[in-house]
Write an enzyme that holds these catalytic residues in place. Structure first.
Site, PDB file in Angstrom:
ATOM      1  N   TYR A  82      69.701   0.875  47.647  1.00  0.00           N
ATOM      2  CA  TYR A  82      68.651   1.555  46.892  1.00  0.00           C
ATOM      3  C   TYR A  82      68.873   1.464  45.385  1.00  0.00           C
ATOM      4  CZ  TYR A  82      67.129   3.801  51.243  1.00  0.00           C
ATOM      5  OH  TYR A  82      66.655   4.038  52.506  1.00  0.00           O
ATOM      6  N   LYS A 105      90.924  26.413  59.145  1.00  0.00           N
ATOM      7  CA  LYS A 105      89.495  26.655  58.921  1.00  0.00           C
ATOM      8  C   LYS A 105      88.763  25.324  58.763  1.00  0.00           C
ATOM      9  CE  LYS A 105      90.103  27.028  53.909  1.00  0.00           C
ATOM     10  NZ  LYS A 105      89.837  27.821  52.695  1.00  0.00           N
TER      11      LYS A 105
END
Length: 449
Positions: free
Chosen positions: A335, A103
């Site tokens: 940042y 999956k």
């Protein structure tokens, strides 16, 4: 400490001559100056550039030749490792069959390639969460028995039943959906009834279980379905010795017995995930469903690493420095300036970020390997990039940065990133995004995935 997995033989890895096939050839659209037919405007006259010794002005970065089309980052997938991991899991499973769970695009490794490698390693079943994943595997002609378990009323039940996909039913509505699909396509639906044994997630509770198995038994008697499995999922298999596991095993046995009393004779009972496959023999029953361990990562990192379990991580995530610059002490980085350089130093810009799956929670902590030395993310991980403080390590644009891999060169592993981001290694590998091309080594699989 092997937990039932033999360690005598080394895992085979691709040799120098093995093929490595890129997933995608990404071509940028024509720029604003292109003509309506897509042609670019005439190029300006070329300027004379004096190349450095040993090559052109544009092929010098750390001594390695620049090749047009080289990706700025890539996830290299070792299919031989997946095969070998599955072989070891087959040994650990004893008499139980192995369902390799692919999956989430094969936990980020590529669903189709991972499924084929797992089958080559000895798995006899493939497992996925969603019906669309199952149908994609069938469309790719992946053989073997195939189970999908996270289903909704709006899924394409008709196509799944027609394709021979085995389906989970944890409530009566799912049995009815399977019956309708069986009538529509003219073949019985193959069902695995899911019992809620203590995870608190999917499956029928103890009070709902009798109605579910009775409904399924009537549908089977009418020829609309075949109940081929009873299954559940463990909540705390990664916590070795936790009493909740024993209780779930007992609950599961009771659910299976109630199904037999209703006249059902399932072929397989299955409960074990990766952790239970390697640590909980009493939960193996007829079939085990390893996911993470297929890709060489430890499902019990607090107890044993991949090597101790006889596993080898299959994914190596790399990037190439996009910028290198010397900055003074006290220079703010990224940042918020959460990092300031403690001294004059070299900063390297790595062109992957949280849009590529690099966790922002690993800001200031995520480990990488550059030029044989480990460094950590300096400052905040951005959408497309992050910075590494390289100190005085010589570096040039184009040099390789290894974010994680099997550890052959001393690089970090996915579990190291999981610790840095306060998460699990499952999330680290599955979140690597589509902007990062996958390449495959060992010469047995080619093309895209």
């Amino acid at each position: 400490m092997t937990f039932g997995i033999p360690r005598e033989a080394e895992i085979a890895v691709a040799g120098p001559g093995a093929a490595a096939t890129a997933v995608a050839d990404v071509r940028l659209p024509a720029g604003p100056g292109a003509t309506a037919g897509g042609a670019a405007p005439a190029a300006p006259p070329a300027r004379s550039v004096t190349p450095p010794a040993g090559g052109s002005a544009f092929d010098h970065h750390g001594g390695e030749a620049y090749r047009p089309g080289t990706p700025h980052a890539q996830a290299r997938i070792d299919l031989a490792a997946i095969r070998a991991n599955v072989s070891r899991l087959c040994d650990a499973a004893g008499s139980a069959e192995v369902m390799a769970v692919v999956k989430a695009d094969g936990y980020g490794h590529g669903m189709v390639a991972a499924a084929r490698a797992a089958l080559a390693g000895g798995a006899t079943w493939i497992g996925v969460a969603g019906m669309r994943e199952a149908l994609a595997l069938r469309a790719a002609a992946v053989p073997g028995r195939l189970l999908a378990w996270l289903l909704t009323p709006g899924d394409d039940w008709n196509s799944a039943v027609a394709a021979g996909v085995e389906l989970s039913a944890g409530a009566e509505w799912a049995v009815r959906a399977a019956v309708r699909a069986a009538h529509a396509v003219g073949r019985p639906a193959r069902l695995h009834l899911e019992a809620e044994t203590g995870l608190g997630r999917g499956g029928a509770t103890a009070s709902d279980w009798p109605a579910l198995v009775d409904t399924a038994a009537r549908a089977e008697a009418a020829g609309s379905v075949q109940v081929v499995g009873v299954w559940s999922h463990l909540a705390r298999a990664d916590e070795s010795g936790h009493p909740g596991c024993d209780q779930q095993v007992a609950n599961f046995r009771s659910a299976a017995e109630r199904a037999r009393q209703a006249g059902l004779t399932p072929e397989v009972l299955h409960l074990s995930n990766s952790a239970a496959t390697v640590t909980l023999p009493e939960a193996r029953f007829d079939l085990v469903r390893p996911g993470l361990a297929v890709y060489g990562l430890s499902p019990v990192p607090g107890l044993a690493g991949p090597a101790e379990l006889g596993l080898r991580p299959a994914m190596t995530l790399t990037a190439r420095l996009a910028s290198v610059k010397r900055v003074p002490a006290g220079h703010g980085v990224s940042y918020g300036h959460r990092y300031r350089t403690p001294r004059e130093t070299t900063l390297g810009l790595v062109p992957v970020g949280y849009a590529d799956g690099v966790p922002r929670h690993a800001s200031q902590a995520g480990p990488v390997l550059v030029a044989g030395r480990r460094h950590r993310v300096a400052g905040t991980v951005c959408m497309d990039q992050f910075v590494v403080d390289l100190g005085d390590v010589p570096a040039t644009p184009g040099d390789e940065v290894v974010l994680f891999g099997p550890g052959d060169r001393g690089e970090p592993g996915a579990q190291d990133w999981a610790r840095a981001a306060h998460t699990i290694s499952h999330e680290i590998v599955t979140r690597i995004g589509a902007r990062v091309p996958r390449t495959y080594t060992d010469g047995t699989v080619s093309g895209t995935c």
